[in-house]
Write a protein that holds these residues in place. Sequence first.
Motif, PDB file in Angstrom:
ATOM      1  N   TYR A 158      -5.238  -1.503   1.761  1.00  0.00           N
ATOM      2  CA  TYR A 158      -5.290  -0.495   0.637  1.00  0.00           C
ATOM      3  C   TYR A 158      -6.099   0.629   0.809  1.00  0.00           C
ATOM      4  CZ  TYR A 158      -1.929  -3.711  -1.320  1.00  0.00           C
ATOM      5  OH  TYR A 158      -0.786  -4.881  -1.830  1.00  0.00           O
ATOM      6  N   ARG A 159      -7.306   0.292   1.419  1.00  0.00           N
ATOM      7  CA  ARG A 159      -8.596   1.075   1.550  1.00  0.00           C
ATOM      8  C   ARG A 159      -8.131   2.098   2.480  1.00  0.00           C
ATOM      9  NH1 ARG A 159     -13.263   0.263  -1.093  1.00  0.00           N
ATOM     10  NH2 ARG A 159     -13.855  -1.296  -2.140  1.00  0.00           N
ATOM     11  N   LEU A 160      -7.676   1.610   3.601  1.00  0.00           N
ATOM     12  CA  LEU A 160      -6.968   2.343   4.833  1.00  0.00           C
ATOM     13  C   LEU A 160      -6.071   3.445   4.083  1.00  0.00           C
ATOM     14  CD1 LEU A 160      -6.759   0.109   7.711  1.00  0.00           C
ATOM     15  CD2 LEU A 160      -8.460   1.909   7.239  1.00  0.00           C
ATOM     16  N   ARG A 161      -5.316   3.124   3.348  1.00  0.00           N
ATOM     17  CA  ARG A 161      -4.053   3.882   2.712  1.00  0.00           C
ATOM     18  C   ARG A 161      -4.896   5.060   1.634  1.00  0.00           C
ATOM     19  NH1 ARG A 161       0.461   6.562   3.255  1.00  0.00           N
ATOM     20  NH2 ARG A 161       1.723   6.825   1.165  1.00  0.00           N
ATOM     21  N   LEU A 162      -5.923   4.808   0.871  1.00  0.00           N
ATOM     22  CA  LEU A 162      -6.438   5.634   0.235  1.00  0.00           C
ATOM     23  C   LEU A 162      -7.388   6.412   1.103  1.00  0.00           C
ATOM     24  CD1 LEU A 162      -7.464   6.447  -2.680  1.00  0.00           C
ATOM     25  CD2 LEU A 162      -9.551   5.124  -2.414  1.00  0.00           C
ATOM     26  N   PRO A 209       0.775  -1.103   0.004  1.00  0.00           N
ATOM     27  CA  PRO A 209       0.202   0.004   0.021  1.00  0.00           C
ATOM     28  C   PRO A 209       0.870   1.168  -0.073  1.00  0.00           C
ATOM     29  CG  PRO A 209      -0.630  -1.635   1.718  1.00  0.00           C
ATOM     30  CD  PRO A 209       0.321  -2.085   1.143  1.00  0.00           C
ATOM     31  N   GLN A 210       1.876   1.176   0.837  1.00  0.00           N
ATOM     32  CA  GLN A 210       2.840   2.351   0.788  1.00  0.00           C
ATOM     33  C   GLN A 210       3.642   2.654  -0.403  1.00  0.00           C
ATOM     34  OE1 GLN A 210       2.884   0.055   2.858  1.00  0.00           O
ATOM     35  NE2 GLN A 210       2.042   0.798   4.752  1.00  0.00           N
ATOM     36  N   SER A 211       3.734   1.776  -1.299  1.00  0.00           N
ATOM     37  CA  SER A 211       4.477   2.008  -2.546  1.00  0.00           C
ATOM     38  C   SER A 211       3.745   2.216  -3.551  1.00  0.00           C
ATOM     39  CB  SER A 211       5.503   0.791  -2.717  1.00  0.00           C
ATOM     40  OG  SER A 211       4.737  -0.468  -2.958  1.00  0.00           O
ATOM     41  N   THR A 212       2.368   2.225  -3.356  1.00  0.00           N
ATOM     42  CA  THR A 212       1.286   2.359  -4.623  1.00  0.00           C
ATOM     43  C   THR A 212       0.927   3.645  -4.663  1.00  0.00           C
ATOM     44  OG1 THR A 212       0.413   0.088  -4.194  1.00  0.00           O
ATOM     45  CG2 THR A 212      -0.887   1.478  -5.454  1.00  0.00           C
TER      46      THR A 212
END
Length: 216
Positions: free
Chosen positions: A187-191, A162-165
């Motif tokens: 990934y949702r949390l990162r977004l 997630p951090q590298s997307t």
Amino acid sequence: MDARYEERASRLGGAVVWTWTGPRGPARPVLPDGCMDLLLWGGTLVVAGPDTHAFTPQGADGTGDASCAGIRFAPGTAPALLGVPARELRDRRVPLDALWPGARVRRLTERIDAATASLTAGRWRLTEATGAQTGQRAVRYATLDLPSNLADKEAFQRFARPQSTPFWSLPNQIQRIEDAGFASTAYRLRLQQLLATPLMFAAMSILAAAFSLRLM
């Protein structure tokens, strides 16, 4: 309907995936570009060799719409992949099963639709599956097991962290992960974190401004 052509980068370096959809009718010539393509036309895989002159596709007459998809390889890369020198395919359109074993090509053109798919040790288990192949009747299965040497953790690790997307790629990445049957919570949390960042900075600026005014 007007003809529509789209292309995007492939996971294979130097290759481009393209699709074409349009009405049937007189075909327009394809100008030579020195590349080789692998085409899926009417359910058949065809290798298009490098052209030395404009090529006019045949068999596009009729009514309704036609579609075609393909992979365009960078010059010099397709012969190594296909195992055939480019000079043998110059100005030719050759069915892939004339170059590779028929059984191998049939596996590429076979399609299996299923209600669910789950990855377990050594296999994919599909439920309510339907297998279809060009020129053959569809076969239905209540359950269908397909051998696989892919493990759950290994499959998930193939997705970027997630951090590298990049922010703009996160929605598509979330969709890909969910389509593959994995949880996309991280990934949702990162977004959501990235979406909230500008608001957080704005709130901090307002609080700082208010604090500064009180000191004055």
